[in-house]
Design a protein around this motif. Sequence first.
Motif, short mmCIF file in Angstrom:
data_model
loop_
_atom_site.label_atom_id
_atom_site.label_comp_id
_atom_site.label_asym_id
_atom_site.label_seq_id
_atom_site.Cartn_x
_atom_site.Cartn_y
_atom_site.Cartn_z
N LEU A 329 0.82 -1.21 0.00
CA LEU A 329 0.00 0.00 0.00
C LEU A 329 0.86 1.26 0.00
O LEU A 329 0.45 2.29 -0.52
N GLY A 330 2.04 1.17 0.60
CA GLY A 330 2.92 2.33 0.66
C GLY A 330 4.03 2.33 -0.36
O GLY A 330 4.90 3.21 -0.32
N HIS A 331 4.00 1.39 -1.30
CA HIS A 331 5.06 1.30 -2.30
C HIS A 331 4.93 2.46 -3.29
O HIS A 331 3.81 2.79 -3.73
N PRO A 332 6.03 3.09 -3.68
CA PRO A 332 5.94 4.26 -4.57
C PRO A 332 5.40 3.96 -5.96
O PRO A 332 4.95 4.88 -6.65
N ARG A 333 5.39 2.69 -6.38
CA ARG A 333 4.86 2.36 -7.71
C ARG A 333 3.40 1.92 -7.66
O ARG A 333 2.80 1.66 -8.71
N VAL A 334 2.81 1.86 -6.45
CA VAL A 334 1.47 1.30 -6.28
C VAL A 334 0.49 2.39 -5.86
O VAL A 334 0.82 3.23 -5.02
N GLN A 335 -0.73 2.35 -6.42
CA GLN A 335 -1.79 3.24 -5.95
C GLN A 335 -2.93 2.41 -5.36
O GLN A 335 -3.31 1.38 -5.89
N ASP A 336 -3.44 2.88 -4.25
CA ASP A 336 -4.54 2.22 -3.55
C ASP A 336 -5.82 3.02 -3.78
O ASP A 336 -5.96 4.14 -3.27
N THR A 337 -6.74 2.48 -4.57
CA THR A 337 -7.98 3.18 -4.88
C THR A 337 -9.03 3.02 -3.80
O THR A 337 -10.09 3.63 -3.87
N LYS A 338 -8.77 2.16 -2.83
CA LYS A 338 -9.67 1.91 -1.70
C LYS A 338 -11.09 1.56 -2.15
O LYS A 338 -12.05 2.28 -1.83
N PRO A 339 -11.26 0.45 -2.87
CA PRO A 339 -12.61 0.00 -3.24
C PRO A 339 -13.46 -0.19 -2.00
O PRO A 339 -12.98 -0.64 -0.95
N ALA A 340 -14.75 0.15 -2.10
CA ALA A 340 -15.61 0.16 -0.93
C ALA A 340 -17.01 -0.32 -1.28
O ALA A 340 -17.37 -0.48 -2.45
#
Length: 430
Positions: A329-340
């Motif tokens: 989740l905190g990786h600089p190449r990764v984005q977390d869109t937070k599906p809900a």
Amino acid sequence: MRAVCHPSSTPPCGRRAGQCTIGGMTPRVTRRRALAAAAAGFGLPAAAADAAPAPARHRGGFENLRVATFNASLNREQEGQLLEDLATGEDAQIRAVAEVIQINNPDILLINEFDHDADGRGVDLFRTKYLEVSQNGKSPVFYPHAFTAPVNTGVPSGHDLNRDGTVGGPDDAWGFGQFPGQYGMVVLSRHPILTEQVRTFQNLRWADMPSNLLPTEFYGEEISPELRLSSKSHWDVPVSVGAGIVHILAAHPTPPSFDGPEKRNQRRNSDEIRLWSDYLSPGRRSKWIVDDAGLRGGLAAREQFVILGDMNSDPLDGDSWPGAIDQLLGHPRVQDTKPASEGAVEASKAQGGANLKHSGDPRLDTADFNDDPSPGNLRVDYVLPATSLQVVSSAVYWPQTGHPGSELTGTFPFPTSDHRLVRVDLQVKA
């Protein structure tokens, strides 16, 4: 190893050792890439029903792509039982799973907990008997491309891994399982899978990871160097989409529970998650990684990817090793869109119990773990795109009670699974 073709009900696939017919062409499958692999033929897009439909395929030079993960609990207690259930076309749970997939209509889908069979017959049966057949009036879906390969679950290690004084049984397999292939994985795709470029990491040794969490005191000097890192497997499955390639990084780390004070499963879960974190860090951090064909290193910085799977780790609640999922989740190449979803909020309030003590937002929960003893409902299933990919929307398929589809999620005993399908809509260059 032999390549495994997975034809849909459209054009057939010629089955030969080391060959698959893909899209009417016969590519050369090198020895290095002759992993248990992919598919043949041409597919037709299907419309979703009773959920937000997949967006239009092309718009302004971009192609829309819906990517999803679903721990569908398509596992059985006996080897071969899933094949028998699939062959009938009438299994209630499998039909409900297929209906959830038809409703959400992903372009690329990872299914966790799909029992593996050597020739891929289960994948074929699932498509032809369930996905390509309307379930309760929903539009059929067609996936002409598929990938599956062996996993570590149920494969005997020959060692006393749980240290109970005997050798044999599910606890002494390289990954917990009653038989080889239980709790396997499948990638389904409308877009061509680049079979010759697939990388698998079934045999990667845990001890080879620098600064690992391996409890060597528990396993001892003889066993520790042989332990495999992945409880199932880790796959890098390149898919040709639009003008480029999207790497599907699929995994299903072990649950961080069911162990003793040595915390071997907590530790393994965290390091299985870390594998993808290191893989996305070209250079020194990934040079230790070696795939099953002997190729060393991680994913180049220019490559696009989506991480998919049941990671069995919540960022704030549950039994995970501290910071386990934050490695992604905190990786600089990764984005977390937070599906809900609002269904998860409803379930959390209705069930109470451990949910009342949680720190995380219940909207983000993806699994209904309100059993006894209960960790409560958790966020454990992830679709994590590269920061280079444009996100349109995301969601967890967890309808509120009384809403269309809620009969497919339900409460224990679940009509489908205790996990919910998670999806993200992306745009890639067409």
